[in-house]
Design a protein around this motif. Structure first.
Motif, PDB file in Angstrom:
ATOM      1  N   LYS A   2       0.840  -1.182   0.000  1.00  0.00           N
ATOM      2  CA  LYS A   2       0.000   0.000   0.000  1.00  0.00           C
ATOM      3  C   LYS A   2       0.884   1.243   0.000  1.00  0.00           C
ATOM      4  CE  LYS A   2      -3.699   2.193   2.494  1.00  0.00           C
ATOM      5  NZ  LYS A   2      -4.493   2.208   3.698  1.00  0.00           N
ATOM      6  N   MET A   3       0.567   2.180  -0.899  1.00  0.00           N
ATOM      7  CA  MET A   3       1.358   3.408  -0.983  1.00  0.00           C
ATOM      8  C   MET A   3       0.505   4.561  -0.448  1.00  0.00           C
ATOM      9  SD  MET A   3       3.458   3.055  -4.480  1.00  0.00           S
ATOM     10  CE  MET A   3       4.942   3.743  -3.831  1.00  0.00           C
ATOM     11  N   ASP A   4       0.939   5.130   0.664  1.00  0.00           N
ATOM     12  CA  ASP A   4       0.199   6.234   1.261  1.00  0.00           C
ATOM     13  C   ASP A   4       0.578   7.575   0.656  1.00  0.00           C
ATOM     14  OD1 ASP A   4      -1.121   4.481   2.915  1.00  0.00           O
ATOM     15  OD2 ASP A   4       0.368   4.637   4.515  1.00  0.00           O
ATOM     16  N   HIS A   5       1.777   7.679   0.164  1.00  0.00           N
ATOM     17  CA  HIS A   5       2.221   8.941  -0.417  1.00  0.00           C
ATOM     18  C   HIS A   5       3.103   8.665  -1.641  1.00  0.00           C
ATOM     19  CE1 HIS A   5       5.453   7.649   2.246  1.00  0.00           C
ATOM     20  NE2 HIS A   5       6.274   8.381   1.510  1.00  0.00           N
ATOM     21  N   ALA A   6       3.228   9.680  -2.477  1.00  0.00           N
ATOM     22  CA  ALA A   6       4.039   9.533  -3.690  1.00  0.00           C
ATOM     23  C   ALA A   6       5.518   9.513  -3.343  1.00  0.00           C
ATOM     24  CB  ALA A   6       3.742  10.673  -4.651  1.00  0.00           C
ATOM     25  N   GLN A   7       6.260   8.661  -4.046  1.00  0.00           N
ATOM     26  CA  GLN A   7       7.704   8.608  -3.836  1.00  0.00           C
ATOM     27  C   GLN A   7       8.384   9.417  -4.923  1.00  0.00           C
ATOM     28  OE1 GLN A   7       8.533   4.401  -3.910  1.00  0.00           O
ATOM     29  NE2 GLN A   7       8.776   4.395  -1.684  1.00  0.00           N
ATOM     30  N   ARG A   8       9.428  10.084  -4.544  1.00  0.00           N
ATOM     31  CA  ARG A   8      10.192  10.873  -5.500  1.00  0.00           C
ATOM     32  C   ARG A   8      11.315   9.997  -6.060  1.00  0.00           C
ATOM     33  NH1 ARG A   8      13.410  16.474  -4.473  1.00  0.00           N
ATOM     34  NH2 ARG A   8      13.825  16.865  -6.664  1.00  0.00           N
ATOM     35  N   ILE A   9      11.426   9.975  -7.375  1.00  0.00           N
ATOM     36  CA  ILE A   9      12.477   9.180  -8.018  1.00  0.00           C
ATOM     37  C   ILE A   9      13.652  10.102  -8.288  1.00  0.00           C
ATOM     38  CG2 ILE A   9      13.077   7.810 -10.048  1.00  0.00           C
ATOM     39  CD1 ILE A   9      10.119   7.092 -10.243  1.00  0.00           C
ATOM     40  N   VAL A  10      14.812   9.746  -7.771  1.00  0.00           N
ATOM     41  CA  VAL A  10      16.021  10.541  -7.950  1.00  0.00           C
ATOM     42  C   VAL A  10      17.095   9.653  -8.567  1.00  0.00           C
ATOM     43  CG1 VAL A  10      15.532  12.147  -6.073  1.00  0.00           C
ATOM     44  CG2 VAL A  10      16.774  10.060  -5.591  1.00  0.00           C
ATOM     45  N   PRO A  11      18.014  10.253  -9.327  1.00  0.00           N
ATOM     46  CA  PRO A  11      19.085   9.446  -9.921  1.00  0.00           C
ATOM     47  C   PRO A  11      20.061   8.955  -8.856  1.00  0.00           C
ATOM     48  CG  PRO A  11      19.416  11.757 -10.429  1.00  0.00           C
ATOM     49  CD  PRO A  11      18.102  11.653  -9.726  1.00  0.00           C
ATOM     50  N   ARG A  12      20.761   7.895  -9.178  1.00  0.00           N
ATOM     51  CA  ARG A  12      21.743   7.354  -8.243  1.00  0.00           C
ATOM     52  C   ARG A  12      22.909   8.325  -8.102  1.00  0.00           C
ATOM     53  NH1 ARG A  12      22.343   4.513 -12.967  1.00  0.00           N
ATOM     54  NH2 ARG A  12      24.395   4.694 -13.914  1.00  0.00           N
ATOM     55  N   PRO A  13      23.626   8.291  -7.030  1.00  0.00           N
ATOM     56  CA  PRO A  13      24.778   9.192  -6.859  1.00  0.00           C
ATOM     57  C   PRO A  13      25.824   8.946  -7.941  1.00  0.00           C
ATOM     58  CG  PRO A  13      24.216   8.119  -4.782  1.00  0.00           C
ATOM     59  CD  PRO A  13      23.382   7.477  -5.848  1.00  0.00           C
ATOM     60  N   GLY A  14      26.367  10.008  -8.489  1.00  0.00           N
ATOM     61  CA  GLY A  14      27.397   9.904  -9.519  1.00  0.00           C
ATOM     62  C   GLY A  14      26.844   9.793 -10.929  1.00  0.00           C
ATOM     63  N   TYR A  15      25.516   9.768 -11.091  1.00  0.00           N
ATOM     64  CA  TYR A  15      24.932   9.659 -12.429  1.00  0.00           C
ATOM     65  C   TYR A  15      25.151  10.947 -13.201  1.00  0.00           C
ATOM     66  CZ  TYR A  15      21.510   9.428 -16.171  1.00  0.00           C
ATOM     67  OH  TYR A  15      20.904   9.451 -17.385  1.00  0.00           O
ATOM     68  N   ARG A  16      25.565  10.816 -14.455  1.00  0.00           N
ATOM     69  CA  ARG A  16      25.740  11.975 -15.330  1.00  0.00           C
ATOM     70  C   ARG A  16      24.904  11.787 -16.579  1.00  0.00           C
ATOM     71  NH1 ARG A  16      31.607  14.436 -14.951  1.00  0.00           N
ATOM     72  NH2 ARG A  16      32.003  14.000 -12.768  1.00  0.00           N
ATOM     73  N   VAL A  17      24.297  12.852 -17.013  1.00  0.00           N
ATOM     74  CA  VAL A  17      23.502  12.813 -18.237  1.00  0.00           C
ATOM     75  C   VAL A  17      24.457  12.668 -19.414  1.00  0.00           C
ATOM     76  CG1 VAL A  17      21.871  14.085 -19.678  1.00  0.00           C
ATOM     77  CG2 VAL A  17      21.741  14.265 -17.195  1.00  0.00           C
ATOM     78  N   PRO A  18      24.233  11.687 -20.291  1.00  0.00           N
ATOM     79  CA  PRO A  18      25.141  11.526 -21.433  1.00  0.00           C
ATOM     80  C   PRO A  18      25.064  12.741 -22.360  1.00  0.00           C
ATOM     81  CG  PRO A  18      23.314   9.956 -21.563  1.00  0.00           C
ATOM     82  CD  PRO A  18      23.183  10.675 -20.268  1.00  0.00           C
ATOM     83  N   ALA A  19      26.187  13.061 -22.957  1.00  0.00           N
ATOM     84  CA  ALA A  19      26.250  14.201 -23.875  1.00  0.00           C
ATOM     85  C   ALA A  19      25.369  13.934 -25.094  1.00  0.00           C
ATOM     86  CB  ALA A  19      27.688  14.433 -24.315  1.00  0.00           C
ATOM     87  N   ALA A  20      24.763  14.971 -25.604  1.00  0.00           N
ATOM     88  CA  ALA A  20      23.914  14.836 -26.788  1.00  0.00           C
ATOM     89  C   ALA A  20      24.768  14.429 -27.978  1.00  0.00           C
ATOM     90  CB  ALA A  20      23.197  16.144 -27.058  1.00  0.00           C
ATOM     91  N   ARG A  21      24.297  13.454 -28.732  1.00  0.00           N
ATOM     92  CA  ARG A  21      25.038  12.979 -29.893  1.00  0.00           C
ATOM     93  C   ARG A  21      24.677  13.827 -31.098  1.00  0.00           C
ATOM     94  NH1 ARG A  21      24.093   6.614 -28.873  1.00  0.00           N
ATOM     95  NH2 ARG A  21      25.561   6.424 -27.177  1.00  0.00           N
ATOM     96  N   MET A  22      25.676  14.038 -31.951  1.00  0.00           N
ATOM     97  CA  MET A  22      25.450  14.784 -33.167  1.00  0.00           C
ATOM     98  C   MET A  22      24.738  13.912 -34.194  1.00  0.00           C
ATOM     99  SD  MET A  22      28.614  17.145 -34.361  1.00  0.00           S
ATOM    100  CE  MET A  22      28.403  17.053 -36.106  1.00  0.00           C
TER     101      MET A  22
END
Length: 81
Positions: A2-22
Motif C-alpha cells: 500500500k502506498m500512502d504517499h508519492a515517492q520521488r524518483i532521484v538518480p543514483r549518486p554519480g549519475y551523469r547525463v550523457p552528452a547529446a550525440r550529433m
C-alpha cells in the motif's frame, strides 16, 4: 503493498547525463535510390527513373513493392507498370 504517499524518483549518486550525440544528416542534394535502382544493384545499369505515365502522361509517379518486385504507379490514373 500500500502506498500512502508519492515517492520521488532521484538518480543514483554519480549519475551523469550523457552528452547529446550529433546527428549525421545527408547532403541537401542527396536522393535516396528508388526501389527499381536498388533492384539493379550489381548490374551494368546504374539508375532507372520514370518521368511520366505511359497511359495518361501524368507526372505524379510513385513506386510500390509488389509480389513480383517494384512497380511504378501513376497517382493520377492508377496505372501500374
Amino acid at each position: 503493498m500500500k502506498m500512502d504517499h508519492a515517492q520521488r524518483i532521484v538518480p543514483r549518486p554519480g549519475y551523469r547525463v550523457p552528452a547529446a550525440r550529433m546527428r549525421i544528416l545527408p547532403r541537401a542534394d542527396y536522393n535516396a535510390p528508388s526501389l527499381h535502382t536498388r533492384e539493379l544493384y550489381g548490374t551494368i545499369v546504374n539508375k532507372v527513373e520514370a518521368e511520366w505515365c505511359p497511359v495518361c502522361l501524368g507526372r505524379k509517379i510513385s513506386e510500390r513493392l509488389a509480389s513480383r518486385g517494384p512497380v511504378w504507379h501513376c497517382d493520377e490514373c492508377g496505372n501500374e507498370w
